[in-house]
Design a protein around this motif. Structure first.
Motif, PDB file in Angstrom:
ATOM      1  N   GLU A  37      -4.247 -13.040   3.648  1.00  0.00           N
ATOM      2  CA  GLU A  37      -4.146 -13.151   4.951  1.00  0.00           C
ATOM      3  C   GLU A  37      -3.452 -12.296   5.577  1.00  0.00           C
ATOM      4  OE1 GLU A  37      -2.594 -17.055   5.861  1.00  0.00           O
ATOM      5  OE2 GLU A  37      -4.185 -18.107   4.785  1.00  0.00           O
ATOM      6  N   THR A  38      -3.834 -11.483   6.580  1.00  0.00           N
ATOM      7  CA  THR A  38      -3.612 -10.683   7.377  1.00  0.00           C
ATOM      8  C   THR A  38      -3.520 -11.095   8.897  1.00  0.00           C
ATOM      9  OG1 THR A  38      -5.586  -9.448   7.571  1.00  0.00           O
ATOM     10  CG2 THR A  38      -4.178  -8.848   5.845  1.00  0.00           C
ATOM     11  N   ASP A  39      -2.388 -10.376   9.644  1.00  0.00           N
ATOM     12  CA  ASP A  39      -2.196 -10.799  10.899  1.00  0.00           C
ATOM     13  C   ASP A  39      -3.730 -10.058  11.659  1.00  0.00           C
ATOM     14  OD1 ASP A  39      -0.430 -12.163  10.684  1.00  0.00           O
ATOM     15  OD2 ASP A  39       1.125 -10.616  11.402  1.00  0.00           O
ATOM     16  N   PRO A  40      -4.376 -10.944  12.733  1.00  0.00           N
ATOM     17  CA  PRO A  40      -5.312 -10.142  13.340  1.00  0.00           C
ATOM     18  C   PRO A  40      -4.901  -8.723  14.180  1.00  0.00           C
ATOM     19  CG  PRO A  40      -4.544 -12.000  14.533  1.00  0.00           C
ATOM     20  CD  PRO A  40      -3.818 -11.924  13.300  1.00  0.00           C
ATOM     21  N   GLU A  41      -5.825  -7.784  13.989  1.00  0.00           N
ATOM     22  CA  GLU A  41      -5.098  -6.719  14.554  1.00  0.00           C
ATOM     23  C   GLU A  41      -4.881  -6.758  16.230  1.00  0.00           C
ATOM     24  OE1 GLU A  41      -8.218  -3.656  13.929  1.00  0.00           O
ATOM     25  OE2 GLU A  41      -6.692  -2.009  14.706  1.00  0.00           O
ATOM     26  N   GLU A  42      -3.729  -6.207  16.466  1.00  0.00           N
ATOM     27  CA  GLU A  42      -3.366  -6.149  17.947  1.00  0.00           C
ATOM     28  C   GLU A  42      -4.375  -5.460  18.696  1.00  0.00           C
ATOM     29  OE1 GLU A  42       0.451  -4.587  18.380  1.00  0.00           O
ATOM     30  OE2 GLU A  42       0.699  -5.337  20.279  1.00  0.00           O
ATOM     31  N   PRO A  43      -4.715  -6.104  19.921  1.00  0.00           N
ATOM     32  CA  PRO A  43      -5.397  -5.515  20.839  1.00  0.00           C
ATOM     33  C   PRO A  43      -4.996  -4.017  21.337  1.00  0.00           C
ATOM     34  CG  PRO A  43      -4.677  -7.191  21.522  1.00  0.00           C
ATOM     35  CD  PRO A  43      -4.459  -7.189  20.232  1.00  0.00           C
ATOM     36  N   ALA A  75       9.168  -5.081  17.236  1.00  0.00           N
ATOM     37  CA  ALA A  75      10.038  -3.894  18.115  1.00  0.00           C
ATOM     38  C   ALA A  75       9.407  -3.797  19.473  1.00  0.00           C
ATOM     39  CB  ALA A  75      10.172  -2.611  17.197  1.00  0.00           C
ATOM     40  N   LYS A  76       8.007  -3.639  19.488  1.00  0.00           N
ATOM     41  CA  LYS A  76       7.509  -3.359  20.684  1.00  0.00           C
ATOM     42  C   LYS A  76       7.617  -4.462  21.951  1.00  0.00           C
ATOM     43  CE  LYS A  76       3.353  -0.451  20.113  1.00  0.00           C
ATOM     44  NZ  LYS A  76       2.087  -0.500  20.063  1.00  0.00           N
ATOM     45  N   ARG A  77       7.580  -5.904  21.120  1.00  0.00           N
ATOM     46  CA  ARG A  77       7.923  -6.875  22.066  1.00  0.00           C
ATOM     47  C   ARG A  77       9.102  -6.882  22.627  1.00  0.00           C
ATOM     48  NH1 ARG A  77       5.367  -9.857  17.760  1.00  0.00           N
ATOM     49  NH2 ARG A  77       3.065 -10.172  18.219  1.00  0.00           N
ATOM     50  N   ARG A  78      10.015  -6.375  22.040  1.00  0.00           N
ATOM     51  CA  ARG A  78      11.512  -6.400  22.265  1.00  0.00           C
ATOM     52  C   ARG A  78      11.681  -5.297  23.103  1.00  0.00           C
ATOM     53  NH1 ARG A  78      15.090  -7.010  16.456  1.00  0.00           N
ATOM     54  NH2 ARG A  78      14.215  -9.191  16.191  1.00  0.00           N
ATOM     55  N   VAL A  79      11.104  -4.125  23.088  1.00  0.00           N
ATOM     56  CA  VAL A  79      11.443  -3.373  24.171  1.00  0.00           C
ATOM     57  C   VAL A  79      10.751  -3.676  25.410  1.00  0.00           C
ATOM     58  CG1 VAL A  79      10.560  -0.819  24.634  1.00  0.00           C
ATOM     59  CG2 VAL A  79      11.281  -1.245  22.310  1.00  0.00           C
ATOM     60  N   THR A  83       1.472  -4.922   6.039  1.00  0.00           N
ATOM     61  CA  THR A  83       1.441  -6.109   6.903  1.00  0.00           C
ATOM     62  C   THR A  83       2.896  -6.206   7.523  1.00  0.00           C
ATOM     63  OG1 THR A  83      -0.330  -7.162   5.871  1.00  0.00           O
ATOM     64  CG2 THR A  83       1.087  -8.602   7.302  1.00  0.00           C
ATOM     65  N   ALA A  84       3.959  -5.964   6.716  1.00  0.00           N
ATOM     66  CA  ALA A  84       5.378  -6.255   6.982  1.00  0.00           C
ATOM     67  C   ALA A  84       5.672  -5.147   7.951  1.00  0.00           C
ATOM     68  CB  ALA A  84       6.068  -6.243   5.568  1.00  0.00           C
ATOM     69  N   ILE A  85       5.218  -3.910   7.584  1.00  0.00           N
ATOM     70  CA  ILE A  85       5.439  -2.786   8.409  1.00  0.00           C
ATOM     71  C   ILE A  85       4.815  -2.809   9.891  1.00  0.00           C
ATOM     72  CG2 ILE A  85       5.034  -0.318   8.910  1.00  0.00           C
ATOM     73  CD1 ILE A  85       5.428  -0.039   5.829  1.00  0.00           C
ATOM     74  N   GLU A  86       3.552  -3.676   9.994  1.00  0.00           N
ATOM     75  CA  GLU A  86       3.019  -3.611  11.133  1.00  0.00           C
ATOM     76  C   GLU A  86       3.694  -4.806  12.030  1.00  0.00           C
ATOM     77  OE1 GLU A  86       0.157  -3.087  14.177  1.00  0.00           O
ATOM     78  OE2 GLU A  86       0.680  -1.913  12.472  1.00  0.00           O
ATOM     79  N   GLN A  87       3.986  -5.814  11.309  1.00  0.00           N
ATOM     80  CA  GLN A  87       4.749  -6.841  12.063  1.00  0.00           C
ATOM     81  C   GLN A  87       6.137  -6.349  12.520  1.00  0.00           C
ATOM     82  OE1 GLN A  87       5.098 -10.287   9.310  1.00  0.00           O
ATOM     83  NE2 GLN A  87       3.072 -10.766   9.532  1.00  0.00           N
TER      84      GLN A  87
END
Length: 327
Positions: free
Chosen positions: A18-24, A88-92, A79-83
């Motif tokens: 299972e992988t996270d859906p790709e972020e738009p 980090a983007k959300r925090r910024v 997957t861990a790197i992408e998460q």
């Protein structure tokens, strides 16, 4: 242990991950050229020869399993790197959602208290408005207490309370001041008695001494107030001062002596003279004289005089209460 022979057409089952859906991708978001990319690190030649030797020694199925395990590990790492990158983007951007506060029993109790306070305040204000502006509780009767020499009609005339006025609209202090303006009234108190009564309580002035003037005898109370003109009560002592009144020092001194005497002694006093505050004398109804002096230690002098009057004599000197004398 020998490897199981391969069966033609057999397909190995590859477990799905299972992988996270790709972020738009936001087309307006600029790409950071400095964002680090995880390139494949170059392999050491000795390590590469070792892996080649291992691959030559193991069978095709074992090699496929190893490759699948390596792919899964790589996918998990990616997957861990992408998460981590997305977090980090959300925090910024300030998009990390805070955990909602839990509503505790203490919070509910506080809200209930606030609600009840508001309800009580609104109810009190509404009731006050009803009582103030409507005739539901208006003055329908006025009761006068303490009237004697002052008639009830005189008190009601000075009070000027209009029947039918809501009780809350009646200024009790103003009514009391009007009633206290009557000369014979020493004090007045006005109260509202719900549902429809105004109660006026008066205290009349009591004459302590009397002085003759051209228009007749004037009565003075214990404060030196000239409150009435007319025949004095029987046995009321006369006062001899130059200018009687509440602000006259000799008048105040003489009245201080009269109010300190015992009732049985006051009944024997016919006249009190105070040409000054330091030379007060009393003349009894039987002609005896009391030399009082000043108002110092008036209480002690009154006690000594009550005892001295039981002795025969014509002049009783208590000006020095330590050495009273009888002549």
């Amino acid at each position: 242990m020998t490897d199981r022979p391969e069966v033609p057409g057999e397909i190995d089952e590859v477990p799905l991950t299972e992988t996270d859906p790709e972020e738009p991708v936001n087309p307006e978001e600029p790409v950071n050229p400095e964002e680090p990319v995880d390139p494949e690190e170059p392999m050491d030649p000795a390590e590469a020869d070792r892996q080649d030797a291992v691959e030559d020694s193991e069978g095709p199925r074992r090699r496929q399993r190893r490759e699948r395990a390596a792919r899964r590990e790589a996918e998990q790492r990616a997957t861990a790197i992408e998460q981590a990158r997305r977090e980090a983007k959300r925090r910024v951007r300030g998009q990390v959602a805070e955990e909602p506060r839990r509503i505790t029993a203490r919070t509910v109790k506080g809200l209930r208290l606030i609600i009840w306070s508001v309800v009580l305040t609104v109810t009190t204000v509404a009731l006050g408005l009803v009582l103030y502006f409507t005739p539901a509780m208006s003055a329908r009767s006025v009761v006068v207490v303490g009237d004697g020499a002052v008639s009830r009609d005189e008190v009601l005339g000075a009070a000027d309370v209009r029947l039918g006025t809501p009780l809350l609209q009646i200024d009790t202090d103003e009514v009391a001041d009007r009633v206290a303006g009557i000369r014979r009234v020493a004090s007045a108190r006005v109260q509202r008695e719900y549902p429809s009564t105004v109660r006026i309580t008066i205290v009349e002035r009591i004459p302590v001494v009397v002085k003759d003037f051209g228009d007749g005898p004037h009565l003075f109370d214990r404060d030196g107030v000239d409150f009435a003109t007319g025949p004095p009560p029987p046995g009321l002592p006369y006062i001899d001062v130059q200018d009687p009144g509440p602000t006259d020092p000799p008048t105040t001194a003489a009245l201080q002596v009269m109010t300190a005497l015992r009732p049985e002694v006051v009944a024997q006093v016919g006249r009190v003279a105070a040409p000054s505050v330091s030379s007060i004398t009393l003349t009894l109804t039987d002609g005896r004289t009391v030399v009082w002096g000043t108002t110092d230690r008036t209480g002690e002098k009154a006690e000594k005089l009550a005892a001295l009057l039981t002795q025969p004599g014509r002049v009783y000197d208590v000006s020095s209460p330590d050495l009273p004398t009888v002549k």
